[in-house]
Write an enzyme that holds these catalytic residues in place. Structure first.
Site, PDB file in Angstrom:
ATOM      1  CG  HIS A  42     -22.277  56.000  41.305  1.00 45.05           C
ATOM      2  ND1 HIS A  42     -22.757  56.312  40.201  1.00 45.05           N
ATOM      3  CD2 HIS A  42     -21.228  56.788  41.601  1.00 45.05           C
ATOM      4  CE1 HIS A  42     -22.263  57.650  39.968  1.00 45.05           C
ATOM      5  NE2 HIS A  42     -21.331  57.690  40.855  1.00 45.05           N
ATOM      6  CD  GLU A  69     -20.373  58.157  45.150  1.00 43.71           C
ATOM      7  OE1 GLU A  69     -19.581  59.046  44.707  1.00 43.71           O
ATOM      8  OE2 GLU A  69     -21.496  57.912  44.689  1.00 43.71           O
ATOM      9  CG  ASP A  71     -21.828  62.723  44.763  1.00 43.77           C
ATOM     10  OD1 ASP A  71     -20.821  62.704  44.207  1.00 43.77           O
ATOM     11  OD2 ASP A  71     -22.745  61.982  44.424  1.00 43.77           O
ATOM     12  CG  HIS A  84     -23.644  63.829  40.659  1.00 41.79           C
ATOM     13  ND1 HIS A  84     -23.585  64.422  39.543  1.00 41.79           N
ATOM     14  CD2 HIS A  84     -22.245  63.183  40.884  1.00 41.79           C
ATOM     15  CE1 HIS A  84     -22.379  64.078  38.945  1.00 41.79           C
ATOM     16  NE2 HIS A  84     -21.787  63.367  39.711  1.00 41.79           N
ATOM     17  CD  GLU A 152     -17.257  62.870  44.128  1.00 38.41           C
ATOM     18  OE1 GLU A 152     -17.001  63.680  43.361  1.00 38.41           O
ATOM     19  OE2 GLU A 152     -17.954  61.583  43.956  1.00 38.41           O
TER      20      GLU A 152
END
Length: 291
Positions: A42, A69, A71, A84, A152
């Protein structure tokens, strides 16, 4: 000693099986739904390095984690950066460098201005000088490490056109060829319309919806996504089974990647629910608890 050098000795022993690299991301992220869920680092291995930095990508690689992962958001001048929060306050020194620019929203700064910020000191002095990477820089590091990306699209309502911008960078950097699309890339978002837009623009890409839709609403999501990716605190074995009972946009059973699981007990619990993947700040802890 850096996280990267400190963990290199364990990386070789913990790399995931090479056979998984040959299988489509939308179909075979886990060999068995009830055994060995895929582990996603993450924001990179964000328990060990500042989140969403290249150092966090490298920390995940050193731990033998294939999937990271991140953002993405758009700057004032249309550059995609990996961040993020929708503001720069928590993970950079923006307040000190730009004291008159409150509320320090990502969208109010150019890429060049963001590139001046220290994105590592807040986490630890050994990371002083780490930068907020652009998506291009991030993709290069993931590629160099032979890793895979769960990307994301963050707060799409704040960034009109971010889906096209993201796909443009991915295409330019070689991430929309057959090999990457089938094996190395998933695009997700909390914004259902954003996920739907990505599917419309590139129906070959594996997509995920972040959230826990009501069971009755799952068929409408299955029309444009391949994954339902909920918070671990919102799911049960029955919910996971209900998701798996439906076929997603590519005609395969919907998958479930749950977040953010940071301890062995909850990792084992959601593994028992039958999830396909676990998103975690502590990928080594979750991997060891579920293999």
């Amino acid at each position: 000693m850096s996280v990267r050098s400190a963990t290199t000795s364990t990386a070789v022993a913990t790399l995931l099986g090479a056979g998984a690299l040959l299988l489509p991301a939308s179909q075979t992220l886990a060999a068995d739904r009830h055994d060995s869920p895929v582990v996603f680092a993450h924001r990179g291995a964000s328990a060990y390095a500042p989140e969403n930095t290249l150092a966090a990508v490298d920390a995940a690689d050193d731990l033998g984690i294939d999937w990271v992962e991140n953002d993405v958001q758009l700057t004032k001048d249309g550059e995609l950066v990996v961040m993020h929060d929708t503001n720069l306050k928590r993970t950079t020194d923006a307040e000190q460098i730009y004291p008159d620019r409150a509320p320090w929203a990502v969208k109010d700064f150019t890429a060049a201005e963001i590139a001046k910020l220290d994105a590592g000191s807040w986490f630890g002095t050994q990371f002083t000088g780490a930068r907020v990477p652009t998506l291009k820089q991030y993709l290069h590091r993931v590629e160099k490490n032979h890793q895979k990306l769960l990307l994301e699209i963050k707060s799409p309502e704040a960034y009109p056109g971010i889906e096209k911008a993201t796909l443009r960078v991915l295409r330019h950097e070689g991430w929309l060829d057959r090999g990457h699309v089938r094996n190395k890339l998933v695009i997700q978002s909390f914004g259902g319309d954003s996920v739907k837009k990505v599917h419309e623009l590139r129906p070959d890409i594996t997509t995920g919806f972040l959230g826990t839709p009501a069971v009755a609403d799952l068929p409408s999501y299955a029309a444009f996504t391949d994954q339902i990716n909920p918070s671990y605190s919102t799911i049960s074995a029955d919910y996971v089974a209900a998701v798996h009972a439906l076929k997603g946009a590519h005609g395969k059973p919907l998958r479930v990647n749950t977040w953010t699981v940071n301890d062995a007990a909850n990792a084992a619990k959601v593994q028992g629910f039958g999830v396909d993947g676990i998103i975690t700040n502590y990928p080594d802890v979750v991997r060891d608890a579920t293999r």
